[in-house]
Design a protein around this motif. Structure first.
Motif, PDB file in Angstrom:
ATOM      1  N   GLU A  73       0.825  -1.203   0.000  1.00 45.50           N
ATOM      2  CA  GLU A  73       0.000   0.000   0.000  1.00 45.50           C
ATOM      3  C   GLU A  73       0.862   1.257   0.000  1.00 45.50           C
ATOM      4  O   GLU A  73       0.550   2.240  -0.679  1.00 45.50           O
ATOM      5  CB  GLU A  73      -0.922  -0.003   1.220  1.00 45.50           C
ATOM      6  N   ALA A  74       1.949   1.243   0.769  1.00 40.89           N
ATOM      7  CA  ALA A  74       2.839   2.408   0.793  1.00 40.89           C
ATOM      8  C   ALA A  74       3.466   2.642  -0.574  1.00 40.89           C
ATOM      9  O   ALA A  74       3.613   3.788  -1.023  1.00 40.89           O
ATOM     10  CB  ALA A  74       3.927   2.210   1.849  1.00 40.89           C
ATOM     11  N   THR A  75       3.817   1.568  -1.272  1.00 42.10           N
ATOM     12  CA  THR A  75       4.420   1.702  -2.601  1.00 42.10           C
ATOM     13  C   THR A  75       3.433   2.300  -3.594  1.00 42.10           C
ATOM     14  O   THR A  75       3.793   3.100  -4.453  1.00 42.10           O
ATOM     15  CB  THR A  75       4.894   0.325  -3.095  1.00 42.10           C
ATOM     16  N   ILE A  76       2.146   1.925  -3.474  1.00 44.16           N
ATOM     17  CA  ILE A  76       1.134   2.423  -4.407  1.00 44.16           C
ATOM     18  C   ILE A  76       0.793   3.881  -4.133  1.00 44.16           C
ATOM     19  O   ILE A  76       0.675   4.700  -5.044  1.00 44.16           O
ATOM     20  CB  ILE A  76      -0.145   1.556  -4.318  1.00 44.16           C
ATOM     21  N   ARG A  77       0.638   4.257  -2.866  1.00 43.64           N
ATOM     22  CA  ARG A  77       0.134   5.589  -2.512  1.00 43.64           C
ATOM     23  C   ARG A  77       1.182   6.679  -2.634  1.00 43.64           C
ATOM     24  O   ARG A  77       0.844   7.835  -2.893  1.00 43.64           O
ATOM     25  CB  ARG A  77      -0.415   5.589  -1.079  1.00 43.64           C
ATOM     26  N   LEU A  78       2.460   6.339  -2.430  1.00 43.09           N
ATOM     27  CA  LEU A  78       3.494   7.363  -2.503  1.00 43.09           C
ATOM     28  C   LEU A  78       3.800   7.713  -3.956  1.00 43.09           C
ATOM     29  O   LEU A  78       3.417   7.001  -4.888  1.00 43.09           O
ATOM     30  CB  LEU A  78       4.765   6.885  -1.804  1.00 43.09           C
ATOM     31  N   ALA A  79       4.496   8.831  -4.137  1.00 45.56           N
ATOM     32  CA  ALA A  79       4.939   9.220  -5.477  1.00 45.56           C
ATOM     33  C   ALA A  79       5.809   8.124  -6.068  1.00 45.56           C
ATOM     34  O   ALA A  79       6.502   7.396  -5.347  1.00 45.56           O
ATOM     35  CB  ALA A  79       5.702  10.536  -5.410  1.00 45.56           C
ATOM     36  N   VAL A  94       9.609   7.689  -5.039  1.00 49.69           N
ATOM     37  CA  VAL A  94       9.707   7.389  -3.613  1.00 49.69           C
ATOM     38  C   VAL A  94       9.126   6.012  -3.317  1.00 49.69           C
ATOM     39  O   VAL A  94       9.671   5.245  -2.515  1.00 49.69           O
ATOM     40  CB  VAL A  94       8.981   8.470  -2.794  1.00 49.69           C
ATOM     41  N   GLY A  95       8.004   5.676  -3.971  1.00 49.22           N
ATOM     42  CA  GLY A  95       7.375   4.389  -3.742  1.00 49.22           C
ATOM     43  C   GLY A  95       8.272   3.225  -4.105  1.00 49.22           C
ATOM     44  O   GLY A  95       8.340   2.227  -3.381  1.00 49.22           O
ATOM     45  N   GLN A  96       8.994   3.319  -5.217  1.00 49.80           N
ATOM     46  CA  GLN A  96       9.909   2.260  -5.609  1.00 49.80           C
ATOM     47  C   GLN A  96      11.033   2.109  -4.595  1.00 49.80           C
ATOM     48  O   GLN A  96      11.445   0.994  -4.254  1.00 49.80           O
ATOM     49  CB  GLN A  96      10.470   2.567  -6.996  1.00 49.80           C
ATOM     50  N   THR A  97      11.520   3.225  -4.092  1.00 47.62           N
ATOM     51  CA  THR A  97      12.595   3.167  -3.098  1.00 47.62           C
ATOM     52  C   THR A  97      12.111   2.514  -1.809  1.00 47.62           C
ATOM     53  O   THR A  97      12.789   1.659  -1.235  1.00 47.62           O
ATOM     54  CB  THR A  97      13.114   4.589  -2.789  1.00 47.62           C
ATOM     55  N   ILE A  98      10.911   2.905  -1.359  1.00 49.24           N
ATOM     56  CA  ILE A  98      10.355   2.326  -0.144  1.00 49.24           C
ATOM     57  C   ILE A  98      10.144   0.825  -0.309  1.00 49.24           C
ATOM     58  O   ILE A  98      10.422   0.031   0.588  1.00 49.24           O
ATOM     59  CB  ILE A  98       9.028   3.020   0.212  1.00 49.24           C
ATOM     60  N   GLY A  99       9.650   0.430  -1.482  1.00 49.66           N
ATOM     61  CA  GLY A  99       9.372  -0.974  -1.707  1.00 49.66           C
ATOM     62  C   GLY A  99      10.620  -1.835  -1.654  1.00 49.66           C
ATOM     63  O   GLY A  99      10.621  -2.919  -1.060  1.00 49.66           O
ATOM     64  N   VAL A 100      11.702  -1.369  -2.273  1.00 53.30           N
ATOM     65  CA  VAL A 100      12.929  -2.160  -2.321  1.00 53.30           C
ATOM     66  C   VAL A 100      13.694  -2.064  -1.003  1.00 53.30           C
ATOM     67  O   VAL A 100      13.990  -3.065  -0.345  1.00 53.30           O
ATOM     68  CB  VAL A 100      13.814  -1.696  -3.507  1.00 53.30           C
ATOM     69  N   VAL A 101      14.016  -0.830  -0.600  1.00 53.24           N
ATOM     70  CA  VAL A 101      14.823  -0.633   0.604  1.00 53.24           C
ATOM     71  C   VAL A 101      14.055  -1.094   1.846  1.00 53.24           C
ATOM     72  O   VAL A 101      14.612  -1.771   2.720  1.00 53.24           O
ATOM     73  CB  VAL A 101      15.227   0.852   0.736  1.00 53.24           C
TER      74      VAL A 101
END
Length: 479
Positions: A336-342, A345-352
């Motif tokens: 959900e965080a990956t989808i809702r963020l820009a 940023v979402g890609q970074t949150i998803g991987v890291v």
């Protein structure tokens, strides 16, 4: 309300009706010996079109009939104020000549829409790269370009008392089952609601089983995919304001089909489709299977694997069911965080985030290494399914499967899959079976596998009973 020949009375009525609308305009014009009134919303009309195709021709021929002068295709006449008010709301320019008891509805609305882009949710390696947009007329234009036939029928509806949302129903007259079209027409006509969002509202308002997790209508943003289902006798529903269309009726197996399957070799297409169906069982059952073999049925595993599993659980503080629930919830939060963020940023949150959190929870002995692998495989398996709705249903179904496995072991997991199968057999869409077990080769040709194109001679019997022959001589060159 009946129209008056006096432009002053018409202006008074419309100004009173739109008294609180700051963008409503009423223009008084004297052209030749005639007095005209123009009524419109200045935020909705294209002033250049009004100037070039309405006013300029009138200045050149002021005494001629309006229909003989204005060069606008979207032209209509009315003697009812209600029709004129509705036309103004839709962005048309309404004109009246003093002394005439009719209003002219002239289409001069401002066209503001995004360009046709590539699909964002249904990307493919082969095939067309056009996607629907929010403009219904543009979407119908895309479909008519793909199907150049008089059999292609488009019926429009206006749904929503306040929103007045335009909805289009598309089908092929010579292929689609009339009973499906009539039933859909009945359901759409019966909708009484203030406003409609397409496709979400329509999906819930016309589906049979209101409380089932499984999607009963297929949603797509691809014109080529919509065309392929039309060729099978199905019906496509599109609405203004949404780039997604509904396809009905569909079966359970339709949600595992991708446009790529028909652009590559039939053998590769069959392998990938079987992989998606296997991922259906992995997403639902793998966390429950992990809990069952860890806490109940470890004797079913090879002794080396049992030793490895027990060693990974040796220092974990929580039982397997709690660590499985924690990792599955964490996966949902990251998704959900990956989808809702820009996007960046979402890609970074998803991987890291996945790497960091996964490492921390293992090192802190909150979950085992094996559970991290199970959670990652479960998440990846859910993402491989082309339909977002089916993917979401699979992830949600994994929770009751997990809880039953935690209580009853493998027996609980097997019982859950039996209940899912029974539920699927009870579902139907537009009166047609949702799930038909593909036990015969004829049923499995385009369900479990993707048979060669030259072997897919017949359309589905349920949705195209009157025109089942799809291929007549596909390899006529071969003697």
């Amino acid at each position: 309300m009946k129209l008056s020949p006096s432009v002053e009375e018409s202006e008074s009525y419309l100004k009173k009706l739109f008294a609180e609308q700051s963008d409503f305009q009423s223009k008084r014009l004297f052209i030749g010996e005639s007095e005209f009134r123009l009524f419109y919303f200045d935020t909705l009309i294209d002033s250049g079109v009004v100037q070039e195709f309405i006013l300029k021709p009138l200045l050149q021929r002021p005494e001629a009939k309006i229909q003989d002068v204005v060069s606008i295709l979207d032209y209509a006449e009315t003697d009812q104020f209600e029709d004129a008010a509705q036309a103004i709301i839709y962005g048309k320019t309404v004109m009246q000549r003093d002394g005439e008891d009719k209003l002219y509805l002239l289409g001069a609305d401002l066209k503001k829409e995004r360009s046709i882009n590539i699909p964002t949710n249904e990307r493919v390696l082969r095939g067309a790269n056009e996607a629907f947009i929010e403009n219904l007329d543009t979407n119908l234009n895309l479909m008519r370009k793909l199907i150049n036939s008089t059999d292609f029928i488009v019926k429009t509806y206006t749904l929503g008392r306040i929103s007045q949302t335009k909805v289009a129903v598309m089908y092929l007259k010579s292929i689609a089952t009339p009973a499906i079209v009539e039933e859909l027409d009945r359901r759409l006509q019966s909708i009484d609601i203030d406003y409609v969002e397409v496709p979400g509202f329509l999906d819930e308002l016309i589906r049979e089983k209101k409380y089932s997790l499984f999607p009963q209508l297929l949603i797509t943003e691809r014109p080529d995919r919509a065309r392929s289902y039309l060729m099978e006798g199905k019906v496509v529903v599109a609405g203004a304001g949404s780039p997604d269309t509904l396809i009905l009726p569909v079966s359970f197996w339709s949600f595992f089909q991708s446009a790529d399957d028909y652009q590559i070799g039939w053998l590769l297409g069959s392998i990938f489709r079987l992989l998606r169906i296997c991922c259906f069982f992995i997403t639902i059952g793998l966390p429950g299977l992990y809990v069952a073999v860890s806490a109940f049925n470890s004797q079913l595993l090879p002794i080396n694997f049992v030793n490895t599993l027990q060693s990974s659980l040796k220092y974990v503080a929580f039982p397997p069911v709690f660590e499985a629930l924690a990792m599955m919830l964490l996966l949902e939060i990251l998704r959900e965080a990956t989808i809702r963020l820009a996007s960046p940023v979402g890609q970074t949150i998803g991987v890291v985030g996945g790497i960091v959190i996964g490492t921390v929870v293992v090192q802190s002995n909150l979950v085992s290494n094996t559970m991290v692998i199970v959670a990652a495989l479960t998440g990846l398996a859910s993402f491989i399914v082309p339909s977002y709705e089916m993917s979401s249903a699979m992830r949600l179904l994994s929770y009751p499967a997990l809880l039953l496995s935690a209580q009853f072991g493998l027996f609980g997991l097997a019982f859950f899959f039996v209940m899912v199968c029974i539920h699927l057999c009870h579902l139907d869409t537009m009166g047609y079976p949702y799930y038909t077990p593909p036990f015969s080769f004829g049923d499995a040709k385009d369900t479990l596998i993707r048979a060669p194109i030259w072997n897919l001679r017949g359309r589905p019997a349920d949705t195209a009973p009157g025109n089942r022959i799809r291929l007549r001589n596909p390899r006529g060159w071969k003697r």
